[in-house]
Structure formats: C-alpha cells, structure tokens
Design a protein around this motif. Structure first.
Motif, PDB file in Angstrom:
ATOM      1  N   ARG A  27     -11.539   8.326  27.649  1.00 14.10           N
ATOM      2  CA  ARG A  27     -10.617   7.954  26.890  1.00 14.10           C
ATOM      3  C   ARG A  27     -10.251   9.001  25.914  1.00 14.10           C
ATOM      4  N   SER A  28      -9.054   9.508  25.795  1.00 11.31           N
ATOM      5  CA  SER A  28      -8.730  10.698  25.024  1.00 11.31           C
ATOM      6  C   SER A  28      -8.849  10.225  23.511  1.00 11.31           C
ATOM      7  N   LYS A  29      -9.498  11.516  23.042  1.00 12.38           N
ATOM      8  CA  LYS A  29      -9.570  11.236  21.508  1.00 12.38           C
ATOM      9  C   LYS A  29      -8.965  12.438  20.877  1.00 12.38           C
ATOM     10  N   ALA A  30      -8.559  13.466  21.718  1.00 12.19           N
ATOM     11  CA  ALA A  30      -8.135  14.645  21.114  1.00 12.19           C
ATOM     12  C   ALA A  30      -6.755  14.511  20.574  1.00 12.19           C
ATOM     13  N   SER A  69      -9.751  19.204  21.846  1.00 10.20           N
ATOM     14  CA  SER A  69     -10.025  18.989  23.357  1.00 10.20           C
ATOM     15  C   SER A  69     -11.294  18.123  23.563  1.00 10.20           C
ATOM     16  N   ASP A  70     -10.942  17.205  24.538  1.00  7.23           N
ATOM     17  CA  ASP A  70     -11.866  16.322  24.980  1.00  7.23           C
ATOM     18  C   ASP A  70     -12.941  17.003  25.844  1.00  7.23           C
ATOM     19  N   TYR A  71     -12.601  17.783  26.510  1.00  5.23           N
ATOM     20  CA  TYR A  71     -13.514  18.733  27.508  1.00  5.23           C
ATOM     21  C   TYR A  71     -14.797  19.318  26.383  1.00  5.23           C
ATOM     22  N   PHE A  72     -14.062  20.057  25.344  1.00  2.00           N
ATOM     23  CA  PHE A  72     -15.342  20.665  24.553  1.00  2.00           C
ATOM     24  C   PHE A  72     -15.939  19.734  23.786  1.00  2.00           C
ATOM     25  N   ARG A  73     -15.319  18.602  23.661  1.00  2.00           N
ATOM     26  CA  ARG A  73     -15.981  17.599  22.789  1.00  2.00           C
ATOM     27  C   ARG A  73     -17.189  17.043  23.901  1.00  2.00           C
ATOM     28  N   ALA A  74     -17.110  16.956  25.031  1.00  2.00           N
ATOM     29  CA  ALA A  74     -18.006  16.320  25.837  1.00  2.00           C
ATOM     30  C   ALA A  74     -19.121  17.306  26.071  1.00  2.00           C
ATOM     31  N   PHE A  76     -19.996  20.013  23.950  1.00  2.00           N
ATOM     32  CA  PHE A  76     -20.669  20.098  22.728  1.00  2.00           C
ATOM     33  C   PHE A  76     -21.415  18.835  22.056  1.00  2.00           C
ATOM     34  N   ASN A  77     -21.015  17.770  22.462  1.00  2.00           N
ATOM     35  CA  ASN A  77     -21.595  16.593  21.653  1.00  2.00           C
ATOM     36  C   ASN A  77     -22.252  15.693  22.612  1.00  2.00           C
ATOM     37  N   GLY A  78     -22.472  16.156  23.838  1.00  2.00           N
ATOM     38  CA  GLY A  78     -23.122  15.509  24.845  1.00  2.00           C
ATOM     39  C   GLY A  78     -24.796  15.921  24.933  1.00  2.00           C
ATOM     40  N   SER A  79     -25.372  15.683  26.078  1.00  2.00           N
ATOM     41  CA  SER A  79     -26.682  15.989  26.276  1.00  2.00           C
ATOM     42  C   SER A  79     -26.669  17.084  27.390  1.00  2.00           C
ATOM     43  N   PHE A  80     -25.645  17.856  27.399  1.00  2.00           N
ATOM     44  CA  PHE A  80     -25.807  18.971  28.399  1.00  2.00           C
ATOM     45  C   PHE A  80     -26.302  20.307  27.478  1.00  2.00           C
ATOM     46  N   SER A 127       3.191  28.795  31.416  1.00  2.00           N
ATOM     47  CA  SER A 127       2.816  27.904  32.295  1.00  2.00           C
ATOM     48  C   SER A 127       1.111  27.870  32.411  1.00  2.00           C
ATOM     49  N   GLU A 128       0.640  29.090  32.379  1.00  2.00           N
ATOM     50  CA  GLU A 128      -0.876  29.152  32.303  1.00  2.00           C
ATOM     51  C   GLU A 128      -1.349  28.541  31.312  1.00  2.00           C
ATOM     52  N   LEU A 129      -0.807  28.450  30.154  1.00  2.00           N
ATOM     53  CA  LEU A 129      -1.327  27.891  28.891  1.00  2.00           C
ATOM     54  C   LEU A 129      -1.172  26.248  29.154  1.00  2.00           C
ATOM     55  N   TRP A 130      -0.080  25.672  29.679  1.00  2.93           N
ATOM     56  CA  TRP A 130      -0.115  24.417  30.075  1.00  2.93           C
ATOM     57  C   TRP A 130      -1.267  24.140  31.044  1.00  2.93           C
ATOM     58  N   VAL A 131      -1.540  24.942  31.801  1.00  2.00           N
ATOM     59  CA  VAL A 131      -2.581  24.573  32.938  1.00  2.00           C
ATOM     60  C   VAL A 131      -3.938  24.771  32.315  1.00  2.00           C
ATOM     61  N   PHE A 132      -4.284  25.462  31.494  1.00  4.39           N
ATOM     62  CA  PHE A 132      -5.305  25.796  30.693  1.00  4.39           C
ATOM     63  C   PHE A 132      -5.819  24.362  30.031  1.00  4.39           C
ATOM     64  N   GLY A 133      -4.561  23.816  29.185  1.00  2.00           N
ATOM     65  CA  GLY A 133      -4.941  22.514  28.520  1.00  2.00           C
ATOM     66  C   GLY A 133      -4.972  21.475  29.306  1.00  2.00           C
ATOM     67  N   ASP A 134      -4.451  21.285  30.625  1.00  2.00           N
ATOM     68  CA  ASP A 134      -4.633  20.552  31.617  1.00  2.00           C
ATOM     69  C   ASP A 134      -6.158  20.531  31.730  1.00  2.00           C
ATOM     70  N   VAL A 135      -6.653  21.578  32.304  1.00  2.00           N
ATOM     71  CA  VAL A 135      -8.041  21.557  32.789  1.00  2.00           C
ATOM     72  C   VAL A 135      -9.038  21.348  31.708  1.00  2.00           C
ATOM     73  N   HIS A 136      -8.876  21.698  30.432  1.00  4.10           N
ATOM     74  CA  HIS A 136      -9.490  21.631  29.205  1.00  4.10           C
ATOM     75  C   HIS A 136      -9.306  20.555  28.265  1.00  4.10           C
ATOM     76  N   LEU A 137      -8.203  19.642  28.751  1.00  2.00           N
ATOM     77  CA  LEU A 137      -7.785  18.384  28.000  1.00  2.00           C
ATOM     78  C   LEU A 137      -7.636  18.602  26.661  1.00  2.00           C
ATOM     79  N   VAL A 138      -6.449  19.430  26.223  1.00  2.00           N
ATOM     80  CA  VAL A 138      -6.028  20.009  25.033  1.00  2.00           C
ATOM     81  C   VAL A 138      -4.420  19.469  25.061  1.00  2.00           C
TER      82      VAL A 138
END
Length: 242
Positions: A27-30, A69-74, A76-80, A127-138
């Motif tokens: 669930r998005s928090k970004a 970014s939810d991607y980077f939150r997961a 840097f704040n997870g158990s990885f 277009s590439e910025l949009w795709v980057f945001g899609d992949v990294h949940l921004v």
C-alpha cells in the motif's frame, strides 16, 4: 544538511547485488503531490545509491528518498542487506535519469545536467523519467514528468513516435503513459501510416478501440484534457489528489 547530500560523486566501491523483484509493492505511502512536502526529519542520515554499470555514486538523505519512493522505503527500512549497509546498487538505471531524479528530491523540479528544465527536456527524457518513477514507485515524479510531457507535445504539436515502442515495452496495459500516448494519437489532426508504423500490435489495437469510442466533442487533445481533468493521467496515493 550535509554538503554532499543530493550531489553525485565518483566511487569505486562494490555494488550491492539486487533482485529487482524483492522490494514488492505494498500500500503506497509515498507522496504523490508536490504540495505535500518533507519535514526537517527527512534530512538526517545519508545513504548511497550506485547507478549504472559505471557505479556512479549519489549521496542522498535516506528519509527524503523514502518520503517520495515506496521502493526505496522497502529497501532501506526493511530487513534487506541494503538497509544494513546503507547502500543500494541500480546497475540497469541510466545515471543521467537518476541525476534528474536526485535533483527532484530536493527541488521538486526537473533539471538535467545540461541545465534543461521542465518542458525543455526531451520527450525521450520525460518518458524515461516516468518509467523510472513507475519502476521505483515514485508517483510524484511520474506526475510531474507526464505533466511536462503533455505540455511539451501540446507546444510542439507532436509526440516523439520513436519512443512508442519503448513506452509499450516498459509499461503495463492501462498505464497512464500508454493512455496519454493513445489519446494524443487519437486526437491528432492527421493520423498517417508513418505515424503508426512504429506502434506495436497491442498499441494499434488500443488505438482502434479508442478511435471507435471517441466522442465527437473531443476533436482535440486539449478539449479531451479539459473534460477529464489534470489527474486523469496521474498516479496518486490513497487520499491524495491535485
């Protein structure tokens, strides 16, 4: 604030191998709107992001990165391992695109290393910025990028058709970027064989469906935008809107 935060530096440290699927969508928090601003608490500890095969290094405030970014939150704040080491590697990411994203985190604007901003950026870059945001949940980055892309194609009168194959390779059915490209072509004053030659089969099917349901009053892309509202092509977290 550290003087190194938000700036790129050269580095030859080892990258952290990353499974691109391990930071799953939740669930998005970004933040998805620019009016929602990070607090001073976001400017604490710093993490390192190594980008591209050359491992270009960016030092960024961790909580600021996680705010957008939810991607980077997961990560840097997870158990990885990335959370323990405070470092993540994005070997498949274009450093020029990440540079713009890095600046966006601190300014909420889009600016390339060459100094081009907003509508001055090419349709390819947006277009590439949009795709980057899609992949990294921004979502906030996606929304700003697509707003600039819409403004650019309205100003120039054309969408960069050579990017259509890229858009369809890097997005899923129903994505806002695909829908915008289809709507623009449907409302184009002159749909020609040359315009359509670069569209993949699924894109041509979506164009045909859109053409069959096109309403008479939507004779231009501008009137279509006015009828649908700004958020139609946006990605928003729950409870947020423009």
């Amino acid at each position: 604030m550290s003087s190194t935060a938000g700036l790129s530096t050269s580095s030859h440290t080892n990258s952290v191998n990353r499974n691109p699927n391990k930071f799953s969508r939740t669930r998005s928090k970004a933040a998805s709107v620019l009016s929602k601003r990070p607090t001073h608490e976001c400017f604490g500890s710093i993490v390192t992001v190594e980008v591209g095969p050359e491992k270009r290094s960016f030092a960024i405030h961790k909580d600021l990165l996680c705010f957008y970014s939810d991607y980077f939150r997961a990560a840097f704040n997870g158990s990885f391992k990335e959370a323990a080491e405070g470092k993540i590697s994005l070997p498949d990411c274009d450093a020029k695109i990440f540079y713009i994203f890095n600046g966006f985190l601190y300014t909420r604007e889009l600016c390339s290393e060459a100094g081009k901003t907003g509508l001055e950026l090419s349709s390819t870059t947006l277009s590439e910025l949009w795709v980057f945001g899609d992949v990294h949940l921004v979502p906030a980055l996606q929304n700003l990028a697509i707003d600039c892309l819409i403004g650019r194609i309205q100003t120039l009168g054309s969408l960069l058709n050579t990017k259509i194959p890229y858009i369809y390779r890097r997005t899923v059915a129903g994505s806002p970027l695909r829908r915008m490209a289809v709507d623009w072509e449907v409302c184009s004053p002159s749909v020609t064989e040359d315009n359509l030659s670069c569209w993949p089969r699924i894109g041509l099917i979506e164009l045909a469906i859109a053409l069959s349901s096109k309403q008479a009053e939507h004779r231009s892309f501008r009137t279509l935008l006015q009828s649908r509202g700004k958020c139609y092509y946006h990605v928003h977290s729950e409870g947020e809107h423009c």
